[in-house]
Design a protein around this motif. Structure first.
Motif, short mmCIF file in Angstrom:
data_model
loop_
_atom_site.label_atom_id
_atom_site.label_comp_id
_atom_site.label_asym_id
_atom_site.label_seq_id
_atom_site.Cartn_x
_atom_site.Cartn_y
_atom_site.Cartn_z
N GLN A 114 0.84 -1.20 0.00
CA GLN A 114 0.00 0.00 0.00
C GLN A 114 0.87 1.25 0.00
O GLN A 114 2.01 1.20 0.47
N PRO A 115 0.36 2.36 -0.51
CA PRO A 115 1.15 3.59 -0.46
C PRO A 115 1.60 3.92 0.97
O PRO A 115 0.86 3.71 1.93
N VAL A 116 2.84 4.39 1.07
CA VAL A 116 3.43 4.70 2.36
C VAL A 116 4.04 6.09 2.29
O VAL A 116 4.55 6.50 1.25
N ASN A 117 3.93 6.82 3.38
CA ASN A 117 4.67 8.08 3.49
C ASN A 117 5.34 8.10 4.85
O ASN A 117 4.85 7.53 5.81
N GLY A 118 6.51 8.73 4.87
CA GLY A 118 7.27 8.75 6.10
C GLY A 118 8.11 9.99 6.22
O GLY A 118 8.34 10.72 5.25
N GLN A 119 8.54 10.22 7.44
CA GLN A 119 9.39 11.38 7.70
C GLN A 119 10.26 11.08 8.91
O GLN A 119 9.97 10.20 9.70
N GLY A 120 11.31 11.85 9.01
CA GLY A 120 12.23 11.70 10.13
C GLY A 120 13.37 12.66 9.96
O GLY A 120 13.33 13.56 9.11
N PRO A 121 14.43 12.49 10.72
CA PRO A 121 15.59 13.36 10.61
C PRO A 121 16.21 13.34 9.22
O PRO A 121 16.87 14.28 8.82
N LEU A 175 17.06 15.90 3.92
CA LEU A 175 17.40 17.13 4.62
C LEU A 175 18.90 17.17 4.85
O LEU A 175 19.52 16.13 5.07
N PRO A 176 19.51 18.34 4.82
CA PRO A 176 20.94 18.41 5.11
C PRO A 176 21.19 18.05 6.57
O PRO A 176 20.37 18.30 7.46
#
Length: 179
Positions: free
Chosen positions: A139-146, A175-176
């Motif tokens: 299934q479609p997944v989205n994620g985030q973190g450092p 992200l840098p």
């Protein structure tokens, strides 16, 4: 003496009857399906996987159908797992099913995966192989973190989140690193 007691009983009978009426207990109604199926409120299942890593599976309720020895339906399941390095992963969902013998957990509806490293991933369903420390979703997944943000058509997680592979069309924004 007996006559006085009978006279007092007759005089106070209306008050006694209202007290007795208030104490009337209704017998609980038992649904035949509830009687056939096992149901537990706030269950907690603790175990270890094939590599002796601990895990805990909890839910708001668990139901096991009478003809199904190996499948437990879960409401609001939550799995907490520890990695070899001592980090943890937490997975929650709206509903799920658990098969204790193969240690398979299928999650449905608002599946959320959190890692102590600050990563979080969201999808609609996922299959967790607790014994082997893997998880998959098509299934479609989205994620985030450092690291940044990722969207993909699915994922495969190995080593309890140590390695995550995204499948299908994937978009990754990094992200840098802070200096």
């Amino acid at each position: 003496r007996i006559a006085v007691t009978l006279l007092l009983l007759v005089a106070t009978w209306p008050q006694l009857r209202s007290i007795v009426d208030h104490l009337h207990f209704a017998l609980p109604r038992i649904d035949i399906n509830d009687a056939r199926n096992l149901r537990m409120v706030d269950p907690r299942y603790s175990g270890i996987d094939r590599q002796n890593r601990p895990y805990v599976l909890t839910a708001s309720s668990a139901t096991q159908a009478s003809g199904s020895d190996d499948i437990v339906s879960l409401a609001a399941p939550k799995a907490d797992m520890t990695t070899n390095s001592g980090n943890w992963v937490e997975i929650t969902a709206y509903t799920g099913t658990y098969q204790p013998q193969p240690q398979m957990l299928d999650l449905y509806g608002d599946v959320e995966l959190y890692q102590d490293r600050g990563n979080e991933f969201h999808t609609d369903s996922a299959r967790i192989d607790i014994a082997n420390g893997t998880a998959t979703s098509d299934q479609p997944v989205n994620g985030q973190g450092p690291f940044g943000h990722v969207t993909a058509h699915g994922f495969t997680m190995h080593d309890r989140g140590g390695v995550i592979q995204f499948s299908g069309k994937t978009s990754l924004t990094l992200l840098p690193r802070p200096k």
